[in-house]
Design a protein around this motif. Structure first.
Motif, PDB file in Angstrom:
ATOM      1  N   LEU A  97      -3.210 -11.324  -7.383  1.00 14.93           N
ATOM      2  CA  LEU A  97      -2.982 -12.245  -6.269  1.00 14.93           C
ATOM      3  C   LEU A  97      -3.241 -11.515  -4.963  1.00 14.93           C
ATOM      4  N   THR A  98      -4.128 -12.059  -4.130  1.00 16.91           N
ATOM      5  CA  THR A  98      -4.320 -11.510  -2.794  1.00 16.91           C
ATOM      6  C   THR A  98      -3.905 -12.550  -1.760  1.00 16.91           C
ATOM      7  N   ALA A  99      -3.272 -12.064  -0.694  1.00 18.09           N
ATOM      8  CA  ALA A  99      -2.930 -12.931   0.434  1.00 18.09           C
ATOM      9  C   ALA A  99      -4.164 -13.136   1.305  1.00 18.09           C
ATOM     10  N   ASP A 100      -3.976 -13.627   2.507  1.00 20.90           N
ATOM     11  CA  ASP A 100      -5.098 -13.890   3.408  1.00 20.90           C
ATOM     12  C   ASP A 100      -5.567 -12.600   4.100  1.00 20.90           C
ATOM     13  N   LYS A 101      -6.845 -12.625   4.499  1.00 16.42           N
ATOM     14  CA  LYS A 101      -7.447 -11.576   5.337  1.00 16.42           C
ATOM     15  C   LYS A 101      -7.361 -10.192   4.694  1.00 16.42           C
ATOM     16  N   VAL A 102      -7.666 -10.125   3.407  1.00 14.77           N
ATOM     17  CA  VAL A 102      -7.713  -8.857   2.676  1.00 14.77           C
ATOM     18  C   VAL A 102      -9.155  -8.352   2.653  1.00 14.77           C
ATOM     19  N   THR A 135      -1.459  -7.283 -10.145  1.00 18.14           N
ATOM     20  CA  THR A 135      -1.114  -6.690  -8.847  1.00 18.14           C
ATOM     21  C   THR A 135      -1.122  -7.751  -7.752  1.00 18.14           C
ATOM     22  N   TRP A 136      -0.262  -7.538  -6.771  1.00 17.03           N
ATOM     23  CA  TRP A 136      -0.128  -8.431  -5.617  1.00 17.03           C
ATOM     24  C   TRP A 136      -0.500  -7.651  -4.362  1.00 17.03           C
ATOM     25  N   ILE A 137      -1.451  -8.200  -3.594  1.00 19.80           N
ATOM     26  CA  ILE A 137      -1.964  -7.540  -2.392  1.00 19.80           C
ATOM     27  C   ILE A 137      -1.590  -8.389  -1.182  1.00 19.80           C
ATOM     28  N   GLY A 138      -0.832  -7.809  -0.251  1.00 18.94           N
ATOM     29  CA  GLY A 138      -0.327  -8.548   0.896  1.00 18.94           C
ATOM     30  C   GLY A 138      -1.366  -8.805   1.969  1.00 18.94           C
ATOM     31  N   GLU A 139      -0.949  -9.505   2.999  1.00 18.77           N
ATOM     32  CA  GLU A 139      -1.844  -9.943   4.074  1.00 18.77           C
ATOM     33  C   GLU A 139      -2.362  -8.763   4.890  1.00 18.77           C
ATOM     34  N   ASN A 140      -3.638  -8.850   5.286  1.00 20.75           N
ATOM     35  CA  ASN A 140      -4.302  -7.860   6.153  1.00 20.75           C
ATOM     36  C   ASN A 140      -4.453  -6.485   5.524  1.00 20.75           C
ATOM     37  N   VAL A 141      -4.394  -6.399   4.207  1.00 21.68           N
ATOM     38  CA  VAL A 141      -4.555  -5.111   3.528  1.00 21.68           C
ATOM     39  C   VAL A 141      -6.026  -4.717   3.481  1.00 21.68           C
ATOM     40  N   CYS A 142      -6.288  -3.407   3.644  1.00 21.53           N
ATOM     41  CA  CYS A 142      -7.619  -2.829   3.451  1.00 21.53           C
ATOM     42  C   CYS A 142      -7.570  -1.893   2.246  1.00 21.53           C
ATOM     43  N   GLY A 149      -3.259   0.624  -9.765  1.00 20.18           N
ATOM     44  CA  GLY A 149      -2.777   0.328 -11.104  1.00 20.18           C
ATOM     45  C   GLY A 149      -2.342  -1.115 -11.281  1.00 20.18           C
ATOM     46  N   LYS A 150      -1.803  -1.389 -12.461  1.00 18.85           N
ATOM     47  CA  LYS A 150      -1.368  -2.754 -12.772  1.00 18.85           C
ATOM     48  C   LYS A 150       0.039  -3.003 -12.240  1.00 18.85           C
ATOM     49  N   ASN A 151       0.311  -4.267 -11.964  1.00 17.33           N
ATOM     50  CA  ASN A 151       1.620  -4.731 -11.488  1.00 17.33           C
ATOM     51  C   ASN A 151       2.127  -3.935 -10.291  1.00 17.33           C
ATOM     52  N   CYS A 152       1.227  -3.656  -9.361  1.00 16.42           N
ATOM     53  CA  CYS A 152       1.601  -3.000  -8.109  1.00 16.42           C
ATOM     54  C   CYS A 152       1.813  -4.044  -7.018  1.00 16.42           C
ATOM     55  N   VAL A 153       2.556  -3.651  -5.985  1.00 12.06           N
ATOM     56  CA  VAL A 153       2.721  -4.455  -4.780  1.00 12.06           C
ATOM     57  C   VAL A 153       2.174  -3.644  -3.617  1.00 12.06           C
ATOM     58  N   ILE A 154       1.197  -4.211  -2.918  1.00 10.23           N
ATOM     59  CA  ILE A 154       0.605  -3.551  -1.760  1.00 10.23           C
ATOM     60  C   ILE A 154       1.077  -4.308  -0.526  1.00 10.23           C
ATOM     61  N   GLY A 155       1.941  -3.665   0.271  1.00  8.28           N
ATOM     62  CA  GLY A 155       2.570  -4.338   1.399  1.00  8.28           C
ATOM     63  C   GLY A 155       1.587  -4.745   2.480  1.00  8.28           C
ATOM     64  N   ALA A 156       1.945  -5.782   3.232  1.00  8.31           N
ATOM     65  CA  ALA A 156       1.092  -6.303   4.305  1.00  8.31           C
ATOM     66  C   ALA A 156       0.690  -5.196   5.271  1.00  8.31           C
ATOM     67  N   PRO A 165      -0.915   4.677  -8.829  1.00  7.15           N
ATOM     68  CA  PRO A 165      -0.620   4.485 -10.265  1.00  7.15           C
ATOM     69  C   PRO A 165      -0.064   3.093 -10.555  1.00  7.15           C
ATOM     70  N   ASP A 166       0.128   2.808 -11.843  1.00  9.59           N
ATOM     71  CA  ASP A 166       0.743   1.548 -12.269  1.00  9.59           C
ATOM     72  C   ASP A 166       2.162   1.419 -11.712  1.00  9.59           C
ATOM     73  N   TYR A 167       2.598   0.183 -11.534  1.00  6.85           N
ATOM     74  CA  TYR A 167       3.992  -0.149 -11.223  1.00  6.85           C
ATOM     75  C   TYR A 167       4.518   0.569  -9.975  1.00  6.85           C
ATOM     76  N   CYS A 168       3.784   0.429  -8.884  1.00  5.11           N
ATOM     77  CA  CYS A 168       4.186   1.044  -7.616  1.00  5.11           C
ATOM     78  C   CYS A 168       4.241  -0.003  -6.509  1.00  5.11           C
ATOM     79  N   VAL A 169       5.108   0.238  -5.537  1.00  4.34           N
ATOM     80  CA  VAL A 169       5.127  -0.521  -4.283  1.00  4.34           C
ATOM     81  C   VAL A 169       4.681   0.431  -3.190  1.00  4.34           C
ATOM     82  N   VAL A 170       3.647   0.036  -2.439  1.00  2.00           N
ATOM     83  CA  VAL A 170       3.136   0.910  -1.384  1.00  2.00           C
ATOM     84  C   VAL A 170       3.098   0.164  -0.055  1.00  2.00           C
ATOM     85  N   VAL A 171       3.244   0.912   1.029  1.00  2.00           N
ATOM     86  CA  VAL A 171       3.168   0.366   2.386  1.00  2.00           C
ATOM     87  C   VAL A 171       2.482   1.385   3.276  1.00  2.00           C
ATOM     88  N   GLY A 172       2.084   0.951   4.460  1.00  2.79           N
ATOM     89  CA  GLY A 172       1.675   1.880   5.497  1.00  2.79           C
ATOM     90  C   GLY A 172       0.182   2.066   5.664  1.00  2.79           C
TER      91      GLY A 172
END
Length: 200
Positions: A97-102, A135-142, A149-156, A165-172
């Motif tokens: 799943l990707t949000a907008d403006k990725v 994996t879920w990719i938040g808004e405005n991500v580059c 990896g799989k089932n990651c969350v990439i913060g806006a 890696p798999d199963y991580c939440v990342v920001v910044g």
């Protein structure tokens, strides 16, 4: 209601007239009013894929690679105004799943020669991109030339330039891991910037 009917009609017309130009185009997939699509013969769309309004998809071998591909796996949902540009390989897994403006790319513009405008310099191939299932990719991500990896969350607003890696939440910007799933305790746990679990 009116816009829903128009969108459905457009999606049906797109499948009828354009899907044969793709490398593959799965059942129950739709692309809604794309901004641009380049290199259709190199693009594979899985089953049940949704690509939302004004997204730009491209798979063009500007870096002279023998093989160029953009793959979007079954059940994935791509948000509005995404820009996904492969010059070698971008593979998006299933149920991503990707949000907008990725923005997702496996290449960069050269900028080393300060005597030449960047627009006139070569495009440089960097690492291939793989985004794991679920994996879920938040808004405005580059995402630039990395594997996630799989089932990651990439913060806006994150800028991802290193493998995750798999199963991580990342920001910044640049991104770093703030949580990982711990299989020993069966929970998501906070980590330090080195990716190690924080002991409470």
């Amino acid at each position: 209601m009116y816009f829903r009917v128009i969108n459905k009609l457009q999606s049906n017309l797109f499948r009828i007239f354009y899907k044969r130009f793709f490398k593959s185009f799965g059942e129950k997939s739709n692309i809604l009013f794309p901004l641009n699509i380049n290199g259709m013969k190199n693009i594979s769309i899985g089953k049940g894929v949704s690509v939302a309004y004004k997204t730009w998809l491209a798979a063009v071998p500007h870096t002279n690679e023998e093989k160029c591909e953009l793959v979007i796996g079954n059940g994935s949902s791509i948000g509005n105004f995404n820009h996904i540009y492969a010059t070698k390989s971008i593979i998006i897994g299933e149920n991503v799943l990707t949000a907008d403006k990725v923005y997702i790319s496996d290449n960069l513009h050269e900028y080393e020669d300060i005597n030449v405008p960047i627009i006139h310099q070569h495009i440089r191939q960097i690492g291939t991109v793989v985004i794991g299932d679920g994996t879920w990719i938040g808004e405005n991500v580059c995402i630039i030339g990395v594997k996630i990896g799989k089932n990651c969350v990439i913060g806006a607003n994150s800028v991802v330039t290193k493998d995750i890696p798999d199963y991580c939440v990342v920001v910044g910007s640049p991104s770093y891991v703030i949580k990982r799933f711990c299989f020993d305790t069966n929970e998501w746990r906070k980590t330090n910037k080195m990716g190690d679990f924080i002991i409470s």
